[in-house]
Design a protein around this motif. Structure first.
Motif, PDB file in Angstrom:
ATOM      1  N   LEU A 246      10.026   4.512   2.506  1.00  0.00           N
ATOM      2  CA  LEU A 246       9.950   4.148   1.091  1.00  0.00           C
ATOM      3  C   LEU A 246      11.328   3.825   0.525  1.00  0.00           C
ATOM      4  N   SER A 247      12.348   4.529   0.978  1.00  0.00           N
ATOM      5  CA  SER A 247      13.698   4.261   0.472  1.00  0.00           C
ATOM      6  C   SER A 247      14.342   3.064   1.158  1.00  0.00           C
TER       7      SER A 247
ATOM      8  N   TYR B 273       0.826  -1.215   0.000  1.00  0.00           N
ATOM      9  CA  TYR B 273       0.000   0.000   0.000  1.00  0.00           C
ATOM     10  C   TYR B 273       0.859   1.264   0.000  1.00  0.00           C
ATOM     11  N   ARG B 274       1.952   1.248  -0.732  1.00  0.00           N
ATOM     12  CA  ARG B 274       2.877   2.378  -0.703  1.00  0.00           C
ATOM     13  C   ARG B 274       2.568   3.473  -1.723  1.00  0.00           C
ATOM     14  N   ALA B 275       1.686   3.201  -2.638  1.00  0.00           N
ATOM     15  CA  ALA B 275       1.447   4.168  -3.715  1.00  0.00           C
ATOM     16  C   ALA B 275       0.905   5.488  -3.178  1.00  0.00           C
TER      17      ALA B 275
ATOM     18  N   ALA C 122       2.657   9.138  -3.401  1.00  0.00           N
ATOM     19  CA  ALA C 122       2.026  10.257  -4.108  1.00  0.00           C
ATOM     20  C   ALA C 122       1.927  11.489  -3.216  1.00  0.00           C
ATOM     21  N   LEU C 123       1.783  11.292  -1.927  1.00  0.00           N
ATOM     22  CA  LEU C 123       1.658  12.418  -1.008  1.00  0.00           C
ATOM     23  C   LEU C 123       2.914  13.271  -0.989  1.00  0.00           C
ATOM     24  N   ILE C 124       4.087  12.643  -1.024  1.00  0.00           N
ATOM     25  CA  ILE C 124       5.330  13.407  -0.853  1.00  0.00           C
ATOM     26  C   ILE C 124       6.006  13.737  -2.175  1.00  0.00           C
ATOM     27  N   ALA C 125       5.494  13.182  -3.285  1.00  0.00           N
ATOM     28  CA  ALA C 125       6.147  13.398  -4.580  1.00  0.00           C
ATOM     29  C   ALA C 125       5.572  14.622  -5.281  1.00  0.00           C
ATOM     30  N   ALA C 126       6.432  15.348  -5.965  1.00  0.00           N
ATOM     31  CA  ALA C 126       5.987  16.485  -6.781  1.00  0.00           C
ATOM     32  C   ALA C 126       5.662  15.991  -8.185  1.00  0.00           C
ATOM     33  N   ALA C 127       4.585  16.482  -8.747  1.00  0.00           N
ATOM     34  CA  ALA C 127       4.180  16.079 -10.092  1.00  0.00           C
ATOM     35  C   ALA C 127       4.317  17.263 -11.042  1.00  0.00           C
ATOM     36  N   SER C 128       5.047  17.073 -12.138  1.00  0.00           N
ATOM     37  CA  SER C 128       5.184  18.081 -13.202  1.00  0.00           C
ATOM     38  C   SER C 128       5.637  19.432 -12.653  1.00  0.00           C
ATOM     39  N   GLY C 129       6.573  19.405 -11.749  1.00  0.00           N
ATOM     40  CA  GLY C 129       7.126  20.643 -11.223  1.00  0.00           C
ATOM     41  C   GLY C 129       6.288  21.328 -10.172  1.00  0.00           C
TER      42      GLY C 129
END
Length: 990
Positions: free
Chosen positions: A894-895, A841-843, A847-854
């Motif tokens: 995650l890492s 269930y890591r997706a 998504a919470l901590i990742a930046a999308a398209s800048g």
């Protein structure tokens, strides 16, 4: 030379004076200090008003301990299985009984497998029976299982279902004497006369009799000694009965048929069969009978007679009267595994068990104690019984019989059990043993003067450990500042629970900042914000540890956060702004003060690592005496009372035999002890462990505290896994564990338990509900928060946390969520952090901590609950954590990959390992000491950790370590004397 001599003489005088100043305990007319700058009130603080205008009143417990002077100077424990005996409030007793003999003198006492209650007609006693088939009314229909399984259906914000399942107190037997029994209904008082770690002694008195009772958690016996009459046992619920003497033929006696039948020996068993008719629902449900077997043991050489003298409104109550003597014992006999309460017992098996129980009935338990031993990351807990023969008896000399909870025998190779032949078998052969049913799972029969449990201590870290790259370090540096900038403007209106959580959210960033500093683009900026976090945490906790105002003499009022010492109960009481009765009922002290101690530990860790920093306020030196009092309040490790205040009871909240804490201070009510938030209890014991290992300032008590803290930490984590989450790696045992017993419909379980976990464990009830709301995520969240470096126990078994998260997403939310949108008012932050512990269930956390398209990552739009405009469920952060803590937790997990410490233990509790997506291990550790630490992992890896630093290494990587500042020596040196002088000078300036 003379000048030098004078200087040295003055120097030594100043040093001696400094030492005296450090030791002095200041006292005012209405307050006292244990040393340093902390203090507590000696009179109840006056009512006050919070900054937001709300009134605050500290309400003290209505009564003091119900303890006889013969018990000595010890402080009576609260939050224990027998606390209703000692917390005896005449204004808070059960509702009036239907009959005078059943009038309660206290609330019910759940010793398990027995439950008993002092009543006017005697000591009422029965098996604490979870009868899954018992019928009850549901929607006007007599429904099978409804008496055992309940569903509370809420409306509005509480829409949904909160199922719970419970046991029954059938009040089968009334224990008294020929001088005072059911008919007389004259018992009117009781007193606690003594106790040990899990046994208690108390007396019940009437005008003509005094019963002295010995009972214990996990004991199938109660032992009674009489002052006047002969032993007498009245069977109130006798229905279809069979009497089985230890020697002689069995005979049937049904309800009301006692009429002088002779029992020609001192010991006998009664099989009580209670038939239940078929309920109307579910369709096709059949009637059934429940069977309970009791053993009664009279003095050596005595005999018994069944008499009809005791009556209930003219109905004869079968009563066993002994031929003489002044003591007797009663026990509930176990079942062989494979048989249930609903199977007719085998007479031969009963005789075999009765003979064994007779040998131990008068081996009086005079002391019980647990002693933990810590070795690296493993705790061995030795549970010991001391017994002595009752006068005139020759019982077994090898201890006693006991009922073991699942945590005491599952995976415990050193434990032996007794099978149906009363022969020893290893704990791994539990399926061959004898048991009593309980809500937690089968309680297995064992014997002996001691047993030993071994527990692995989960990782106990200041924070998750990582070696961040510059990008992560810089991002984290921004979050540190953001946490500082988003403090609650109404902080001073928060009480000892929510207020502590708000300080905690800042203090938990301090160890992370140490790991970030050296990798950040601007280390000086990280230093500045770290110092600000440190000072803010230090000053806010200091305020709450002072009973007097800034003038040094005026006592604070209740709204100004003063702790009051109640000498009756031996406890520090906080103001009750948060509404959890931490004052009036002494509830939840381990939750509240666990936060205080964890905050104090991280403040002290920063100071120990930065002794020469100009911003070092020497907070730990000033407030360690108060922290030690809080530690003693929740986990005093001394059993002997000091005879002088402030003093505290032994292990206030943690119940050694139960293996976990009880949060309810008085344990009042029909459910007995109760605990909801296991992670906050676990955090409290983790905080104690971290404080002890840090040992700053040094104190001789910390070595002993370390082993006790490690034991409580490991035991509570194991109990949470088994009883709240229902998880075990023993696949064969799983269907018998906790709520798993009732998770599938069957003839024995007509109404199944639907949720995937329980969120509250009581002694007589387990529930899927909370004290603050019904949405399923609230119930899961309270079993996760706060997620910190002491929370990795959740991932000890990867299958366990996967099962827990899946249970919410795929079972509880769709089946019990009540169709809410949003699903809950809060705890989405906890869900995402829990998901980061899983593999499946890591997706969502990614998504919470990742930046999308800048764009900025979604996490950057999340807000603390007090920010304006107010956040919603989808972006709300609860007060115990921060944006930065969420990011660090999720990104690090995650890492690193899945936690691996369950398979790869370490030689120190401040260490953990993980397996990343490629299958490589990541090793991490912290060193709380001032000498280099070598941490050995089970796979052979050795990690070198610098003093007060952190180490992080992946398989095949170059070792990295850092953080923690400069090393400080621990030995006595000339510089140590100079430090005392400087401290003395600094105190003169303050």
């Amino acid at each position: 030379m003379r000048q030098s001599t004078r200087f040295c003489t003055l120097f030594l005088i100043l040093c001696a004076t400094a030492v005296l100043l450090l030791a002095i305990q200041a006292t005012g007319d209405n307050w006292a200090s244990p040393g340093g700058k902390g203090s507590y009130a000696l009179v109840k603080p006056a009512d006050g008003t919070k900054p937001d205008g709300g009134p605050v009143r500290m309400t003290l417990p209505a009564v003091g301990p119900n303890v006889d002077a013969s018990a000595g100077d010890r402080k009576a424990p609260t939050s224990d299985w027998w606390t209703p005996l000692v917390w005896l409030d005449p204004g808070d007793l059960p509702d009036p009984a239907p009959k005078p003999p059943m009038a309660a003198l206290s609330w019910q006492i759940f010793s398990e497998p027995l439950v008993f209650q002092p009543q006017k007609g005697g000591l009422a006693l029965s098996l604490n029976v979870p009868d899954t088939q018992r019928a009850g009314m549901r929607d006007g229909v007599l429904t099978g299982g409804a008496g055992f399984m309940q569903e509370v259906v809420g409306t509005g914000d509480n829409a949904g279902i909160s199922p719970y399942f419970n046991a029954f107190f059938d009040q089968d037997l009334y224990l008294g004497s020929t001088a005072s029994g059911w008919n007389e209904a004259s018992f009117s008082s009781l007193k606690v006369t003594g106790w040990s770690d899990w046994f208690v002694n108390f007396t019940m008195e009437s005008p003509t009799e005094k019963l002295a009772v010995t009972a214990g958690n996990g004991s199938p016996f109660v032992l009674l000694k009489l002052s006047s009459g002969a032993p007498q046992v009245t069977f109130r619920t006798w229905n279809i009965g069979t009497v089985i003497p230890e020697s002689g033929d069995a005979f049937a006696v049904n309800a009301g048929m006692a009429d002088g039948q002779a029992i020609p020996c001192s010991a006998f068993a009664v099989v009580n069969q209670v038939p239940f008719g078929a309920p109307a629902s579910p369709s096709g449900a059949q009637g059934y009978s429940a069977y309970t077997v009791y053993g009664v043991f009279g003095p050596a050489g005595s005999t018994w007679t069944l008499a009809k003298t005791q009556k209930d409104d003219g109905r004869v109550l079968n009563t066993a009267v002994c031929s003489g003597g002044s003591h007797y014992a009663v026990a509930v006999l176990p079942l062989p595994m494979g048989k249930t309460l609903f199977d007719q017992p085998d007479e031969a098996a009963i005789r075999t068990a009765l003979a064994t129980f007779a040998r131990y009935a008068f081996a009086e338990v005079t002391d019980t104690r647990v002693e933990p031993r810590l070795s690296e990351n493993s705790v061995t807990a030795v549970y010991t019984y001391q017994t002595t023969p009752v006068a005139g008896e020759s019982p077994a000399t090898d201890g006693t019989l006991h009922a073991l909870y699942p945590h005491q025998y599952l995976g415990q190779e050193q434990v032996s059990l007794l099978n149906s032949s009363m022969s020893p078998v290893p704990a791994s052969s539990w399926a061959q043993g004898c048991y009593w049913p309980s809500l937690k799972g089968p309680m297995m029969l064992g014997s002996g003067s001691s047993f030993l449990n071994t527990l692995d201590v989960p990782p106990c870290l200041p924070a998750l450990i990582d070696d961040p790259d510059t990008a992560k370090a810089d991002r984290m540096a921004g979050y540190l500042q953001q946490a500082l900038d988003t403090q609650d403007p109404n902080f001073l209106s928060q009480g000892s629970y929510f207020g502590a959580q708000e300080i905690h959210r800042l203090a938990m960033l301090l160890p992370i900042a140490e790991m970030v500093r050296s990798k950040a683009s601007d280390p000086a900026a990280v230093d500045r914000v770290t110092r600000a976090l440190y000072k803010r945490a230090a000053e806010t906790l200091a305020y709450r540890l002072q009973a007097v105002k800034s003038d040094g003499s005026t006592l604070k009022n209740a709204a100004e956060h003063a702790l009051y010492y109640d000498a009756r109960w031996g406890t520090l009481i906080p103001s009750n702004e948060d509404g959890f009765a931490a004052d009036s009922l002494l509830n939840d002290h381990h939750y509240h003060y666990g936060y205080y101690i964890k905050i104090a530990t991280e403040i002290a860790r920063w100071e120990k690592a930065h002794p020469d920093d100009p911003d070092n306020q020497h907070w730990a030196e000033d407030y360690a005496p108060m922290i030690r009092l809080l530690i003693r309040d929740i986990a005093n490790t001394s059993r002997a009372g000091s005879g002088a205040d402030p003093d505290f009871p032994f292990l206030r909240h943690f119940s050694p035999y139960a293996g976990h804490s009880w949060a309810s201070g008085s344990s009042r009510g029909n459910q007995g002890g109760q605990q909801e938030s296991t992670p906050e209890a676990i955090q409290a014991w983790g905080a104690l462990l971290l404080w002890a290992q840090l040992n700053y300032p040094e104190h001789p008590d910390n070595m002993d505290l370390e082993r006790w803290a490690a034991y409580q930490f490991a035991s509570e984590a194991k109990a949470a896994e088994l009883y709240w989450f229902g998880h075990t790696s023993d696949a064969a045992f799983r269907p018998y564990l906790s709520f798993r017993q009732y998770a599938a419909s069957s003839t024995l379980v007509p109404q199944r338990y639907v949720p995937s976990m329980v969120s509250q464990v009581n002694q007589n009830e387990m529930t899927f509900q909370t004290d603050f709301g019904n949405p399923p995520l609230l119930k899961h969240g309270i079993q996760w928060l706060p997620l910190t470096g002491t929370s990795l126990y959740l991932g000890t078994d990867a299958a366990g946390i996967e099962e827990n998260v899946r249970g919410y997403l795929e079972n509880d939310l769709p089946l019990l969520g009540g169709g809410r949108n949003p699903a809950s008012p809060s705890n989405k932050d906890k869900l995402l952090m829990a998901e980061a512990l899983t593999s499946a269930y890591r997706a969502d956390p990614q998504a919470l901590i990742a930046a999308a398209s800048g764009d900025a990552p979604p996490l950057d739009g999340w807000k603390m609950q007090w920010e304006v405009p107010a956040p919603t469920y989808d972006n709300l952060i609860l007060q115990d954590t921060s944006r930065g803590a969420i990011y660090w937790w999720i990104d690090s997990l995650l890492s690193h990959g899945a936690a691996d410490h369950g398979d790869n233990g370490a030689s120190h509790t401040c260490a953990s390992s993980f397996r990343d997506a490629s299958g490589n291990r990541i090793y991490t550790a912290h060193n709380p000491g001032t000498a280099t630490l070598q941490v050995r992992f089970d796979d052979g890896k050795v990690l070198t950790v610098p003093p007060l630093g952190y180490a992080h290494e992946g398989e095949g990587e170059t070792p990295t370590s850092g953080g923690g500042g400069c090393s400080a020596g621990t030995g006595a040196t000339p510089l140590g004397v100079l430090a005392l002088l400087l401290l003395f000078r600094s105190r003169l300036r303050k």
